[in-house]
Design a protein around this motif. Structure first.
Motif, PDB file in Angstrom:
ATOM      1  N   TRP A   1      31.243  47.966  28.823  1.00 28.30           N
ATOM      2  CA  TRP A   1      31.521  48.987  29.829  1.00 28.30           C
ATOM      3  C   TRP A   1      32.558  49.938  29.258  1.00 28.30           C
ATOM      4  O   TRP A   1      33.412  49.558  28.455  1.00 28.30           O
ATOM      5  CB  TRP A   1      32.006  48.353  31.132  1.00 28.30           C
ATOM      6  CG  TRP A   1      33.105  47.361  30.931  1.00 28.30           C
ATOM      7  CD1 TRP A   1      34.447  47.597  30.805  1.00 28.30           C
ATOM      8  CD2 TRP A   1      32.955  45.948  30.792  1.00 28.30           C
ATOM      9  NE1 TRP A   1      35.142  46.432  30.606  1.00 28.30           N
ATOM     10  CE2 TRP A   1      34.244  45.397  30.600  1.00 28.30           C
ATOM     11  CE3 TRP A   1      31.847  45.085  30.829  1.00 28.30           C
ATOM     12  CZ2 TRP A   1      34.458  44.030  30.430  1.00 28.30           C
ATOM     13  CZ3 TRP A   1      32.069  43.727  30.661  1.00 28.30           C
ATOM     14  CH2 TRP A   1      33.359  43.217  30.466  1.00 28.30           C
TER      15      TRP A   1
ATOM     16  N   THR B   1      29.687  51.683  39.449  1.00 29.90           N
ATOM     17  CA  THR B   1      30.665  51.372  38.406  1.00 29.90           C
ATOM     18  C   THR B   1      31.566  52.551  38.055  1.00 29.90           C
ATOM     19  O   THR B   1      32.521  52.384  37.305  1.00 29.90           O
ATOM     20  CB  THR B   1      29.958  50.902  37.128  1.00 29.90           C
ATOM     21  OG1 THR B   1      29.066  51.931  36.681  1.00 29.90           O
ATOM     22  CG2 THR B   1      29.181  49.620  37.384  1.00 29.90           C
TER      23      THR B   1
ATOM     24  N   TYR C   1      33.357  53.999  35.286  1.00 35.10           N
ATOM     25  CA  TYR C   1      32.801  53.255  34.161  1.00 35.10           C
ATOM     26  C   TYR C   1      31.282  53.370  34.131  1.00 35.10           C
ATOM     27  O   TYR C   1      30.632  53.574  35.166  1.00 35.10           O
ATOM     28  CB  TYR C   1      33.164  51.774  34.254  1.00 35.10           C
ATOM     29  CG  TYR C   1      34.627  51.467  34.031  1.00 35.10           C
ATOM     30  CD1 TYR C   1      35.113  51.208  32.750  1.00 35.10           C
ATOM     31  CD2 TYR C   1      35.523  51.437  35.096  1.00 35.10           C
ATOM     32  CE1 TYR C   1      36.454  50.918  32.540  1.00 35.10           C
ATOM     33  CE2 TYR C   1      36.864  51.149  34.896  1.00 35.10           C
ATOM     34  CZ  TYR C   1      37.327  50.892  33.617  1.00 35.10           C
ATOM     35  OH  TYR C   1      38.647  50.609  33.412  1.00 35.10           O
TER      36      TYR C   1
ATOM     37  N   TYR D   1      28.009  51.091  32.206  1.00 35.45           N
ATOM     38  CA  TYR D   1      27.657  49.925  31.401  1.00 35.45           C
ATOM     39  C   TYR D   1      26.693  50.406  30.331  1.00 35.45           C
ATOM     40  O   TYR D   1      25.659  50.997  30.641  1.00 35.45           O
ATOM     41  CB  TYR D   1      27.028  48.848  32.279  1.00 35.45           C
ATOM     42  CG  TYR D   1      26.998  47.471  31.648  1.00 35.45           C
ATOM     43  CD1 TYR D   1      28.173  46.858  31.231  1.00 35.45           C
ATOM     44  CD2 TYR D   1      25.795  46.779  31.483  1.00 35.45           C
ATOM     45  CE1 TYR D   1      28.169  45.602  30.669  1.00 35.45           C
ATOM     46  CE2 TYR D   1      25.775  45.517  30.920  1.00 35.45           C
ATOM     47  CZ  TYR D   1      26.959  44.931  30.506  1.00 35.45           C
ATOM     48  OH  TYR D   1      26.949  43.680  29.943  1.00 35.45           O
TER      49      TYR D   1
END
Length: 397
Positions: free
Chosen positions: A58, A89, A92, A94
């Motif tokens: 991540w 997320t 962030y 992934y």
């Protein structure tokens, strides 16, 4: 010193293993003008022209590997026994890198450095003679001032009892389905809905499209399973949980990553430094190694400029102690893993979890993270660790 098979080529540095850590280190040395006049040899038994693995991590925003990232996800799914949720997320993402893309990109970079050579040779022995290190391969012998070795053997960690050694072991299928059954923007980070059978077991799903995904059966435990057991669970999960009984297996992968806080320091010498998994660079609590290596390589390169012995460099920090307690919990009660993760994801957002696992949190954020975990297992682990360290003769794991 044994005679050379044909000749003894001399280098300043030899890097053994052209995996993530070896290639990152070679590239870092190649682009740093401090090492422009140093002869560097990279050795690997494989030509690195196949897609033998994938790496995921991540990251907040853009990153240094974005040009070779093959897929990103902006949502993750966590599945537990009593709590399940889909999370955004942001900030962030992934990200996933295919091994073959990484190898091609970095081997191409190395060709631009006139002082770096890559040879396909399997290493059989590495000996530090004090003033030089002798490296024997299946074809030649070489000497170097410093050697960086990424060859890992579980015996490096399992010979001791002070720190538990678990394995993150998995078998994965890349499948194509007849029906659109996957959400292409959602990675299943952990799905504990499958039978635990006394261990920490979960499914991990990385969709590339609505009809293609990597589906992995992963365990945190001491011992591996028969291959057919991994495959049965994968098939059952695809049939019953994904709702797909018509799929084609287009690729497979399997592996085992050490989960231990043993720091491997006794294997280093003044002139030999183990790197990557062999150097303890895998994050003990998660097994994630790629980004951990990317952060440790610059530290190693700067340290190398000091001329100090390689065995005096330490990466240990407060997160090492957090990981140690977590592994103590899993080693004592391996069936508690799903409970630990479910409590954590229920009480804390994934953004804090990612930041903590990246070892970028402040102490107050550490405390916030820790308070989101179940208390009793970790208090017991802390007390056992204190008693064990104070009474080493009574230590048992």
């Amino acid at each position: 010193m044994r005679p050379a098979k044909k000749w003894m080529e001399q280098y300043d540095y030899i890097i053994i293993g052209a995996g993530a850590s070896g290639l990152m280190l070679a590239d870092a040395l190649g682009k740093d003008t401090f090492f422009s006049n140093k002869g560097i040899l990279l050795l690997d038994k494989a030509s690195k022209d196949t897609n033998d693995r994938t790496w995921c991590f991540w990251e907040e925003g853009e990153g240094q590997f974005d040009d070779i990232v093959s897929k990103t996800w902006n949502h993750i799914y966590f599945g537990g026994k009593e709590f399940s949720k889909r999370f955004k997320t942001a900030p962030y993402s992934y990200k996933m890198i295919m091994g073959i893309d990484f190898y091609k990109a970095y081997l191409k970079r190395l060709k631009a450095y006139p002082n770096i050579s890559f040879r396909k040779e399997g290493v059989s022995e590495v000996v530090d003679y004090g003033n030089r290190v002798l490296v024997s391969t299946d074809k030649n012998q070489y000497s170097a001032l410093k050697v960086f070795n990424s060859i890992f053997d579980y015996k490096m960690a399992t010979h001791q009892k002070k720190y538990p050694v678990l394995q993150q072991h998995f078998v994965g299928w890349r499948v194509k389905t007849g029906l659109p059954v996957f959400n292409a923007d959602q990675a299943t980070y952990m799905d504990f809905s499958i039978p635990q059978k006394g261990h920490t077991r979960f499914m991990y799903v990385l969709p590339f499209s609505k009809t293609e995904a990597l589906v992995e059966y992963t365990l945190f435990s001491k011992d591996l399973l028969p291959k057919e057991e991994y495959e049965k669970v994968l098939r059952d999960y695809l049939n019953n949980d994904i709702g797909c009984d018509n799929f084609e297996i287009v690729d497979t992968e399997q592996g085992s990553i050490p989960m231990t806080c043993y720091d491997f320091s006794e294997h280093h010498t003044h002139n030999i430094r183990y790197i990557g998994t062999a150097g303890g660079w895998a994050k003990p609590s998660t097994g994630y190694t790629f980004m951990s290596s990317s952060k440790k390589v610059p530290v190693l390169v700067e340290y190398l400029k000091t001329g100090n012995p390689l065995d005096q460099l330490s990466y240990k920090n407060r997160f090492w102690y957090y990981d140690l307690l977590f592994l103590d919990v899993l080693a004592e009660n391996n069936d508690k893993g799903h409970y630990v993760f479910e409590t954590l994801f229920k009480n804390r957002d994934p953004q804090l979890i990612f930041k903590f696992l990246d070892e970028e949190t402040s102490f107050l954020e550490d405390l916030n993270y820790v308070l989101g975990c179940p208390k009793l297992p970790f208090i017991k682990a802390l007390l056992r660790r204190i008693f064990r360290d104070e009474n080493p003769r009574k230590s048992t794991l």
